[in-house]
Design a protein around this motif. Structure first.
Motif, PDB file in Angstrom:
ATOM      1  N   ARG A   9       0.832  -1.205   0.000  1.00 40.29           N
ATOM      2  CA  ARG A   9       0.000   0.000   0.000  1.00 40.29           C
ATOM      3  C   ARG A   9       0.866   1.255   0.000  1.00 40.29           C
ATOM      4  NH1 ARG A   9      -1.296   3.285   3.950  1.00 40.29           N
ATOM      5  NH2 ARG A   9      -0.817   1.811   5.646  1.00 40.29           N
ATOM      6  N   GLU A  10       1.892   1.256   0.858  1.00 40.99           N
ATOM      7  CA  GLU A  10       2.754   2.433   0.952  1.00 40.99           C
ATOM      8  C   GLU A  10       3.518   2.658  -0.360  1.00 40.99           C
ATOM      9  OE1 GLU A  10       5.054   1.493   4.374  1.00 40.99           O
ATOM     10  OE2 GLU A  10       3.557   2.271   5.787  1.00 40.99           O
ATOM     11  N   THR A  11       3.872   1.556  -1.025  1.00 36.24           N
ATOM     12  CA  THR A  11       4.572   1.676  -2.310  1.00 36.24           C
ATOM     13  C   THR A  11       3.692   2.353  -3.361  1.00 36.24           C
ATOM     14  OG1 THR A  11       5.898  -0.298  -1.857  1.00 36.24           O
ATOM     15  CG2 THR A  11       5.711   0.378  -4.156  1.00 36.24           C
ATOM     16  N   THR A  12       2.400   2.082  -3.294  1.00 37.45           N
ATOM     17  CA  THR A  12       1.486   2.709  -4.253  1.00 37.45           C
ATOM     18  C   THR A  12       1.171   4.152  -3.894  1.00 37.45           C
ATOM     19  OG1 THR A  12      -0.479   1.976  -3.051  1.00 37.45           O
ATOM     20  CG2 THR A  12       0.412   0.485  -4.729  1.00 37.45           C
ATOM     21  N   GLY A  13       1.556   4.573  -2.693  1.00 44.09           N
ATOM     22  CA  GLY A  13       1.288   5.948  -2.266  1.00 44.09           C
ATOM     23  C   GLY A  13      -0.134   6.189  -1.804  1.00 44.09           C
ATOM     24  N   LEU A  14      -0.860   5.131  -1.471  1.00 43.00           N
ATOM     25  CA  LEU A  14      -2.253   5.266  -1.052  1.00 43.00           C
ATOM     26  C   LEU A  14      -2.364   5.302   0.469  1.00 43.00           C
ATOM     27  CD1 LEU A  14      -3.948   2.693  -3.459  1.00 43.00           C
ATOM     28  CD2 LEU A  14      -4.040   5.190  -3.628  1.00 43.00           C
ATOM     29  N   THR A  15      -3.270   6.116   0.974  1.00 43.69           N
ATOM     30  CA  THR A  15      -3.580   6.108   2.401  1.00 43.69           C
ATOM     31  C   THR A  15      -4.587   4.999   2.683  1.00 43.69           C
ATOM     32  OG1 THR A  15      -5.471   7.609   2.217  1.00 43.69           O
ATOM     33  CG2 THR A  15      -3.283   8.614   2.477  1.00 43.69           C
ATOM     34  N   GLY A  16      -4.732   4.676   3.962  1.00 45.19           N
ATOM     35  CA  GLY A  16      -5.704   3.656   4.324  1.00 45.19           C
ATOM     36  C   GLY A  16      -7.116   4.035   3.905  1.00 45.19           C
ATOM     37  N   ASP A  17      -7.488   5.293   4.105  1.00 48.90           N
ATOM     38  CA  ASP A  17      -8.828   5.741   3.734  1.00 48.90           C
ATOM     39  C   ASP A  17      -9.053   5.636   2.230  1.00 48.90           C
ATOM     40  OD1 ASP A  17      -9.510   6.286   6.335  1.00 48.90           O
ATOM     41  OD2 ASP A  17      -8.976   8.414   6.237  1.00 48.90           O
ATOM     42  N   GLN A  18      -8.031   5.932   1.457  1.00 47.37           N
ATOM     43  CA  GLN A  18      -8.168   5.829   0.005  1.00 47.37           C
ATOM     44  C   GLN A  18      -8.377   4.385  -0.435  1.00 47.37           C
ATOM     45  OE1 GLN A  18      -4.463   7.793  -0.997  1.00 47.37           O
ATOM     46  NE2 GLN A  18      -5.521   9.671  -1.653  1.00 47.37           N
ATOM     47  N   VAL A  19      -7.645   3.472   0.200  1.00 43.85           N
ATOM     48  CA  VAL A  19      -7.789   2.051  -0.133  1.00 43.85           C
ATOM     49  C   VAL A  19      -9.195   1.567   0.207  1.00 43.85           C
ATOM     50  CG1 VAL A  19      -7.048  -0.277   0.477  1.00 43.85           C
ATOM     51  CG2 VAL A  19      -5.348   1.511   0.094  1.00 43.85           C
ATOM     52  N   VAL A  20      -9.663   1.898   1.409  1.00 43.79           N
ATOM     53  CA  VAL A  20     -10.993   1.455   1.846  1.00 43.79           C
ATOM     54  C   VAL A  20     -12.065   1.977   0.904  1.00 43.79           C
ATOM     55  CG1 VAL A  20     -12.717   1.723   3.661  1.00 43.79           C
ATOM     56  CG2 VAL A  20     -10.355   1.184   4.265  1.00 43.79           C
ATOM     57  N   GLU A  21     -11.923   3.220   0.473  1.00 42.43           N
ATOM     58  CA  GLU A  21     -12.898   3.799  -0.441  1.00 42.43           C
ATOM     59  C   GLU A  21     -12.886   3.098  -1.796  1.00 42.43           C
ATOM     60  OE1 GLU A  21     -14.038   8.131  -2.472  1.00 42.43           O
ATOM     61  OE2 GLU A  21     -12.327   7.952  -1.099  1.00 42.43           O
ATOM     62  N   ARG A  22     -11.707   2.774  -2.300  1.00 43.92           N
ATOM     63  CA  ARG A  22     -11.611   2.194  -3.648  1.00 43.92           C
ATOM     64  C   ARG A  22     -12.064   0.740  -3.700  1.00 43.92           C
ATOM     65  NH1 ARG A  22      -6.179   4.885  -6.456  1.00 43.92           N
ATOM     66  NH2 ARG A  22      -6.607   7.017  -5.761  1.00 43.92           N
ATOM     67  N   VAL A  23     -11.845  -0.001  -2.608  1.00 51.34           N
ATOM     68  CA  VAL A  23     -12.293  -1.401  -2.619  1.00 51.34           C
ATOM     69  C   VAL A  23     -13.719  -1.536  -2.098  1.00 51.34           C
ATOM     70  CG1 VAL A  23      -9.956  -2.318  -2.417  1.00 51.34           C
ATOM     71  CG2 VAL A  23     -11.287  -1.872  -0.341  1.00 51.34           C
ATOM     72  N   GLY A  24     -14.275  -0.428  -1.570  1.00 44.52           N
ATOM     73  CA  GLY A  24     -15.679  -0.436  -1.171  1.00 44.52           C
ATOM     74  C   GLY A  24     -15.976  -1.094   0.157  1.00 44.52           C
ATOM     75  N   TRP A  25     -15.013  -1.041   1.099  1.00 51.27           N
ATOM     76  CA  TRP A  25     -15.261  -1.608   2.423  1.00 51.27           C
ATOM     77  C   TRP A  25     -15.989  -0.603   3.289  1.00 51.27           C
ATOM     78  CZ3 TRP A  25      -9.698  -3.902   3.311  1.00 51.27           C
ATOM     79  CH2 TRP A  25      -9.549  -5.041   2.508  1.00 51.27           C
ATOM     80  N   ALA A  26     -16.723  -1.114   4.275  1.00 49.55           N
ATOM     81  CA  ALA A  26     -17.517  -0.235   5.130  1.00 49.55           C
ATOM     82  C   ALA A  26     -16.693   0.398   6.239  1.00 49.55           C
ATOM     83  CB  ALA A  26     -18.680  -1.021   5.755  1.00 49.55           C
ATOM     84  N   SER A  27     -15.572  -0.221   6.593  1.00 42.25           N
ATOM     85  CA  SER A  27     -14.828   0.250   7.760  1.00 42.25           C
ATOM     86  C   SER A  27     -13.333   0.312   7.489  1.00 42.25           C
ATOM     87  CB  SER A  27     -15.087  -0.681   8.952  1.00 42.25           C
ATOM     88  OG  SER A  27     -14.200  -0.420  10.011  1.00 42.25           O
ATOM     89  N   ALA A  28     -12.712   1.415   7.940  1.00 41.92           N
ATOM     90  CA  ALA A  28     -11.261   1.550   7.812  1.00 41.92           C
ATOM     91  C   ALA A  28     -10.533   0.581   8.722  1.00 41.92           C
ATOM     92  CB  ALA A  28     -10.845   2.986   8.134  1.00 41.92           C
ATOM     93  N   SER A  29     -11.189   0.183   9.804  1.00 38.27           N
ATOM     94  CA  SER A  29     -10.535  -0.720  10.749  1.00 38.27           C
ATOM     95  C   SER A  29     -10.279  -2.092  10.145  1.00 38.27           C
ATOM     96  CB  SER A  29     -11.383  -0.859  12.019  1.00 38.27           C
ATOM     97  OG  SER A  29     -12.606  -1.488  11.728  1.00 38.27           O
ATOM     98  N   LYS A  30     -11.030  -2.455   9.125  1.00 33.37           N
ATOM     99  CA  LYS A  30     -10.828  -3.754   8.476  1.00 33.37           C
ATOM    100  C   LYS A  30      -9.440  -3.820   7.854  1.00 33.37           C
ATOM    101  CE  LYS A  30     -12.959  -6.693   4.940  1.00 33.37           C
ATOM    102  NZ  LYS A  30     -14.148  -6.859   4.073  1.00 33.37           N
ATOM    103  N   LEU A  31      -9.019  -2.769   7.167  1.00 35.84           N
ATOM    104  CA  LEU A  31      -7.679  -2.727   6.577  1.00 35.84           C
ATOM    105  C   LEU A  31      -6.621  -2.710   7.662  1.00 35.84           C
ATOM    106  CD1 LEU A  31      -5.839  -2.450   4.091  1.00 35.84           C
ATOM    107  CD2 LEU A  31      -6.104   0.031   4.289  1.00 35.84           C
ATOM    108  N   SER A  32      -6.861  -1.949   8.713  1.00 38.69           N
ATOM    109  CA  SER A  32      -5.895  -1.872   9.811  1.00 38.69           C
ATOM    110  C   SER A  32      -5.666  -3.237  10.436  1.00 38.69           C
ATOM    111  CB  SER A  32      -6.387  -0.880  10.867  1.00 38.69           C
ATOM    112  OG  SER A  32      -5.536  -0.875  11.993  1.00 38.69           O
ATOM    113  N   ARG A  33      -6.746  -4.001  10.637  1.00 39.00           N
ATOM    114  CA  ARG A  33      -6.608  -5.319  11.250  1.00 39.00           C
ATOM    115  C   ARG A  33      -5.822  -6.268  10.359  1.00 39.00           C
ATOM    116  NH1 ARG A  33     -12.014  -4.349  12.588  1.00 39.00           N
ATOM    117  NH2 ARG A  33     -12.803  -5.861  11.090  1.00 39.00           N
ATOM    118  N   LEU A  34      -6.027  -6.165   9.033  1.00 36.67           N
ATOM    119  CA  LEU A  34      -5.285  -7.015   8.108  1.00 36.67           C
ATOM    120  C   LEU A  34      -3.794  -6.667   8.134  1.00 36.67           C
ATOM    121  CD1 LEU A  34      -7.621  -7.208   4.976  1.00 36.67           C
ATOM    122  CD2 LEU A  34      -6.958  -9.094   6.480  1.00 36.67           C
TER     123      LEU A  34
END
Length: 312
Positions: A9-34
């Motif tokens: 993710r960091e290599t692509t320059g994306l923030t966690g919020d940007q990733v969650v928005e693009r993959v359509g997840w309901a919660s930012a915490s889901k990415l954090s837990r992974l």
């Protein structure tokens, strides 16, 4: 694998919020837990991230192999293909949290619903969709009811069960919510759930005022996770649209409101007495006074329904 997902993710320059928005997840915490290795990964979730990060074939195969070997704590989600995006979002939050606080002005929260109560809620929501010209694409209501009931298993999973607190408006158990037999069954189940060591229920009588006459305009839930790096999440439910937030300033307001509601509502022991007494009254005959109901009825005198919770 979590470390590698974060690096990608960091290599692509994306923030966690940007990733969650693009993959359509309901919660930012889901990415954090992974990324923190605090949640067993779902192959579909990992695949979505790898697609977004444009990962090469070799690394992709390696990470998906690790994902399969790790198992899937949310595997049961795949057994319920008709679970709505709204319900799936709540299920994903519930799966990894250590504490849940919930309030709903009109309904019994999903984690506490009986099959009959859940069936009415799901059926009535579909009727609204049909009247609005947006019919539900799913056909099997019973499967969706089963999915909602499956979520409830986290309340009875022993030492790993999250601490759960809910404020229930008296209106949620009144005659507008369903037929008398369904509501009596719901009251009986709430009696049993209230006795679980990790569950605290508060009934808010209809004539009771919270601090400053405050009226919460919407239902909301607060989720706290075991990992300090995993952000607490607020879910605001407004019928046909949910909002998720990990912003501390917003959550603090809802925490204050929840504390006010708990203070205004009956205590846990008085709530249990209220629920037990309510199971023997006609629906809508529950007292509206804010006077406490006294100490909880001893276990030997309670109306029990053995085995009820084990069915779910």
């Amino acid at each position: 694998m979590g470390t590698e997902l974060r690096r990608l993710r960091e290599t692509t320059g994306l923030t966690g919020d940007q990733v969650v928005e693009r993959v359509g997840w309901a919660s930012a915490s889901k990415l954090s837990r992974l990324e923190n290795g605090r949640s067993r990964p779902d192959p579909q979730d990992v695949g979505a991230l790898l697609d977004l990060y444009r990962v090469g074939v070799a690394l992709r195969d390696e990470l998906l192999t690790i994902t399969g070997e790790a198992g899937d704590i949310r595997g049961w989600l795949r057994n319920y293909p008709v679970m709505t995006p709204q319900q799936r979002g709540f299920a994903e939050l519930e799966a990894g949290c250590v504490e849940i606080s919930e309030y709903h002005p009109l309904l019994v929260p999903g984690l506490l619903q009986t099959p009959g109560y859940a069936r009415i809620r799901i059926t009535s929501a579909r009727e609204v969709d049909e009247a609005a010209g947006e019919p539900d694409v799913t056909e099997d209501i019973e499967t969706e009811v089963g999915a909602r009931l499956a979520r409830q298993s986290l309340l009875t999973r022993g030492p790993e069960a999250p601490r759960y607190t809910a404020v229930l408006e008296e209106a949620a158990l009144g005659g507008r919510a369903g037929p008398s037999d369904v509501l009596q069954e719901q009251l009986a189940q709430l009696c049993e759930l209230a006795e679980l060591p990790n569950v605290t229920l508060h009934v808010l009588p209809r004539d009771t005022q919270a601090s400053g006459w405050y009226l919460p305009p919407t239902a909301f839930s607060l989720y706290r996770f075991g990992d300090p790096q995993d952000p607490e999440t607020l879910a605001i439910e407004s019928g046909f649209l949910n909002t998720m937030s990990t912003e501390a300033k917003i959550q603090n307001r809802y925490k204050v409101v929840f504390e006010w509601l708990c203070t205004a509502a009956l205590s846990a022991s008085d709530t249990l007495s209220w629920l037990i007494q309510a199971t023997g009254r006609p629906i809508d005959a529950a007292p509206t006074s804010t006077v406490a109901f006294g100490a909880a009825i001893p276990p030997a005198q309670r109306r029990r329904r053995p085995g009820r919770l084990t069915e779910h």
